[in-house]
Design an enzyme around this catalytic site. Sequence first.
Site, PDB file in Angstrom:
ATOM      1  N   GLY A 251       0.806  -1.222   0.000  1.00 51.03           N
ATOM      2  CA  GLY A 251       0.000   0.000   0.000  1.00 51.03           C
ATOM      3  C   GLY A 251       0.832   1.261   0.000  1.00 51.03           C
ATOM      4  O   GLY A 251       0.469   2.252   0.626  1.00 51.03           O
TER       5      GLY A 251
ATOM      6  N   SER B 254       2.177  -3.146  -5.101  1.00 53.50           N
ATOM      7  CA  SER B 254       2.189  -4.416  -4.351  1.00 53.50           C
ATOM      8  C   SER B 254       0.945  -5.242  -4.658  1.00 53.50           C
ATOM      9  O   SER B 254       1.009  -6.467  -4.716  1.00 53.50           O
ATOM     10  CB  SER B 254       2.300  -4.160  -2.847  1.00 53.50           C
ATOM     11  OG  SER B 254       1.097  -3.625  -2.328  1.00 53.50           O
ATOM     12  N   SER B 255      -0.193  -4.566  -4.860  1.00 56.37           N
ATOM     13  CA  SER B 255      -1.426  -5.331  -5.131  1.00 56.37           C
ATOM     14  C   SER B 255      -1.315  -6.049  -6.476  1.00 56.37           C
ATOM     15  O   SER B 255      -1.720  -7.202  -6.618  1.00 56.37           O
ATOM     16  CB  SER B 255      -2.657  -4.416  -5.111  1.00 56.37           C
ATOM     17  OG  SER B 255      -2.551  -3.409  -6.099  1.00 56.37           O
TER      18      SER B 255
ATOM     19  N   ASP C 283      -0.630  -1.425 -13.674  1.00 54.82           N
ATOM     20  CA  ASP C 283       0.259  -2.063 -12.693  1.00 54.82           C
ATOM     21  C   ASP C 283       0.432  -3.553 -12.987  1.00 54.82           C
ATOM     22  O   ASP C 283       1.549  -4.083 -12.945  1.00 54.82           O
ATOM     23  CB  ASP C 283      -0.296  -1.874 -11.270  1.00 54.82           C
ATOM     24  CG  ASP C 283      -0.257  -0.429 -10.819  1.00 54.82           C
ATOM     25  OD1 ASP C 283       0.143   0.432 -11.619  1.00 54.82           O
ATOM     26  OD2 ASP C 283      -0.636  -0.156  -9.663  1.00 54.82           O
TER      27      ASP C 283
HETATM   28  N1  LIG Z   1       2.420  -9.357  -0.061  1.00 54.90           N
HETATM   29  C1  LIG Z   1       1.093  -9.271  -0.082  1.00 54.90           C
HETATM   30  N2  LIG Z   1       0.345 -10.302   0.367  1.00 54.90           N
HETATM   31  C2  LIG Z   1      -0.996 -10.219   0.331  1.00 54.90           C
HETATM   32  N3  LIG Z   1      -1.693  -9.137  -0.097  1.00 54.90           N
HETATM   33  C3  LIG Z   1      -1.009  -8.098  -0.543  1.00 54.90           C
HETATM   34  C4  LIG Z   1       0.413  -8.093  -0.567  1.00 54.90           C
HETATM   35  N4  LIG Z   1       0.810  -6.919  -1.059  1.00 54.90           N
HETATM   36  C5  LIG Z   1      -0.321  -6.212  -1.328  1.00 54.90           C
HETATM   37  N5  LIG Z   1      -1.413  -6.913  -1.017  1.00 54.90           N
HETATM   38  C6  LIG Z   1      -2.818  -6.475  -1.170  1.00 54.90           C
HETATM   39  O1  LIG Z   1      -2.807  -5.253  -1.891  1.00 54.90           O
HETATM   40  C7  LIG Z   1      -3.380  -4.181  -1.108  1.00 54.90           C
HETATM   41  C8  LIG Z   1      -2.617  -2.905  -1.332  1.00 54.90           C
HETATM   42  O2  LIG Z   1      -2.961  -2.441  -2.579  1.00 54.90           O
HETATM   43  P1  LIG Z   1      -2.967  -0.929  -3.000  1.00 54.90           P
HETATM   44  O3  LIG Z   1      -3.304  -0.939  -4.425  1.00 54.90           O
HETATM   45  O4  LIG Z   1      -3.798  -0.105  -2.077  1.00 54.90           O
HETATM   46  O5  LIG Z   1      -1.439  -0.476  -2.813  1.00 54.90           O
HETATM   47  P2  LIG Z   1      -0.210  -0.688  -3.773  1.00 54.90           P
HETATM   48  O6  LIG Z   1      -0.580  -1.657  -4.834  1.00 54.90           O
HETATM   49  O7  LIG Z   1       0.952  -1.030  -2.918  1.00 54.90           O
HETATM   50  O8  LIG Z   1       0.003   0.761  -4.387  1.00 54.90           O
HETATM   51  P3  LIG Z   1      -0.375   1.332  -5.867  1.00 54.90           P
HETATM   52  O9  LIG Z   1      -1.632   0.649  -6.272  1.00 54.90           O
HETATM   53  O10 LIG Z   1      -0.566   2.806  -5.677  1.00 54.90           O
HETATM   54  O11 LIG Z   1       0.803   1.012  -6.693  1.00 54.90           O
HETATM   55  C9  LIG Z   1      -3.269  -4.664   0.330  1.00 54.90           C
HETATM   56  O12 LIG Z   1      -4.323  -4.076   1.093  1.00 54.90           O
HETATM   57  C10 LIG Z   1      -3.437  -6.183   0.188  1.00 54.90           C
HETATM   58  O13 LIG Z   1      -4.809  -6.505   0.119  1.00 54.90           O
HETATM   59  C1  LIG Z   2      -3.595   5.432  -9.341  1.00 58.73           C
HETATM   60  C2  LIG Z   2      -3.360   4.421 -10.443  1.00 58.73           C
HETATM   61  O1  LIG Z   2      -3.328   5.119 -11.683  1.00 58.73           O
HETATM   62  C3  LIG Z   2      -2.019   3.751 -10.306  1.00 58.73           C
HETATM   63  C4  LIG Z   2      -1.807   2.991  -9.039  1.00 58.73           C
HETATM   64  O2  LIG Z   2      -0.514   2.429  -9.066  1.00 58.73           O
HETATM   65  C5  LIG Z   2      -4.494   3.433 -10.428  1.00 58.73           C
HETATM   66  C6  LIG Z   2      -4.550   2.571 -11.671  1.00 58.73           C
HETATM   67  O3  LIG Z   2      -3.971   2.893 -12.691  1.00 58.73           O
HETATM   68  O4  LIG Z   2      -5.255   1.545 -11.597  1.00 58.73           O
HETATM   69 MG   LIG Z   3      -2.224  -1.331  -6.146  1.00 58.54          MG
END
Ligand SMILES: Nc1ncnc2c1ncn2[C@@H]1O[C@H](COP(=O)(O)OP(=O)(O)OP(=O)(O)O)[C@@H](O)[C@H]1O
Ligand SMILES: C[C@@](O)(CCO)CC(=O)[O-]
Ligand SMILES: [Mg+2]
Length: 397
Positions: A141, A146-147, A205
């Site tokens: 997050g 990471s998601s 992503d």
């Molecule tokens: N290692 C992991 N194991 C399990 N679930 C994960 C893991 N990493 C991320 N997640 C899931 O992804 C969610 C985070 O996703 P989010 O899209 O909010 O952040 P991000 O992907 O890190 O950032 P962004 O989308 O801005 O690049 C967490 O709440 C969890 O549900």
């Molecule tokens: C904020 C955003 O543009 C990037 C998140 O990493 C969301 C997306 O593209 O799905």
């Molecule tokens: Mg994400």
Amino acid sequence: MWERSLVLSAPGKVILHGEHAVVHGKVALAVALDLRTFLHLRPCAEGKVCVRLPGVGVVRSWDTSSLQALRRGVAADFDESKSPSVEQLHTLKEFAGIAAGASAPESLATLAFLYMCLAISAKYGDVPNVDILVWSELPTGAGLGSSAAYAVCLAAALLMACRAISCPLKEGESTARWTEEELTLINSWAFQGERVIHGNPSGVDNAVGTWGGALRYQSGKITPLKRVPMLRILLTNTKVPRSTKVLVAGVKEKILKFPAIMNPVLDSIDAISQECQSVLEAMPANPSPEYYPVLEELFDINQHHLNVIGVGHPSLDRLCQVTASHGLHSKLTGAGGGGCGITLLRPDTSPLAMEAAKRDLCACGFECWETNIGAPGVTLHSSSSLNAEVLHALSES
Ligand SMILES: Nc1ncnc2c1ncn2[C@@H]1O[C@H](COP(=O)(O)OP(=O)(O)OP(=O)(O)O)[C@@H](O)[C@H]1O
Ligand SMILES: C[C@@](O)(CCO)CC(=O)[O-]
Ligand SMILES: [Mg+2]
């Protein structure tokens, strides 16, 4: 054969330009990071599906037969081209004991696993008896995808377990990747996982997590960049937690409220991405400093735009001010609202200047590190090729 124990991984990403605008059909430029999420897949002998996600504190197991029964109840319209429906997700939440509006990392991660496991197996056969462990070098997050790395790993592992894609690792090889066709399938199922976690992702992503490298992404069209110079990027995690889902929904609301004001901002971000692409593709592999002023100015302008569309944060302002005081230019990356920022390092940025900037950033409570970009996409590993840290994580499990 996937019956042996396997490890696969997918990279996180950095968005150079185009975050949020890409959700609304504009161009984004994104590169894969040298930080990865790993998944260990092995068969579960006793008719069970086991999932351990230490990064979000999940240890769950279900009888394969109960998932099979659940699948019959909700499966009729599972397909990689259809969004998970509200009803399907509601049924899965009830089954897993997740409250209706739950948005905690562990709830979303469990829900994404259940959805992908049932949907993929509905399309390709029975629910497989699998034991899955996921761990990551990426902060969760924080804007580094990471998601998506999680969803890409799950898609590849579950498709392999259901024999919808091959196990490409040959005897004696240390790593292997899938064919373009198989990667396309992995990417489309990973997108479904992202949909469960994000609500309305653009798909950029998971595309980077699948293909790696550096790419331009617009409305599902993925184009690898022709040439990517050696860019040095400092990544800073403000450690301010935020949710991509909430931030993306907030931007949509603002666009609906002020379309005549917000749409030109999105168009301008689109033009920034395109300009940046032209500059990057014109740069030699080891660029001289003269290319940098334009890239720096594009960072500055985009950072202002991202504030205008409501995804800034005081911690990110602070990050930009601190690096500016060392002559360096930064912007947020990913969804914003906290999370990570990127700072462009010039070829002539002295080690001393960088150390001073890092020290000041750490004094704000941030964590920062220099990264390598352009890492490979989803990859299957032989256990002999895994580094000591990964083997340690495995042995701890
Ligand atoms: N290692 C992991 N194991 C399990 N679930 C994960 C893991 N990493 C991320 N997640 C899931 O992804 C969610 C985070 O996703 P989010 O899209 O909010 O952040 P991000 O992907 O890190 O950032 P962004 O989308 O801005 O690049 C967490 O709440 C969890 O549900
Ligand atoms: C904020 C955003 O543009 C990037 C998140 O990493 C969301 C997306 O593209 O799905
Ligand atoms: Mg994400």
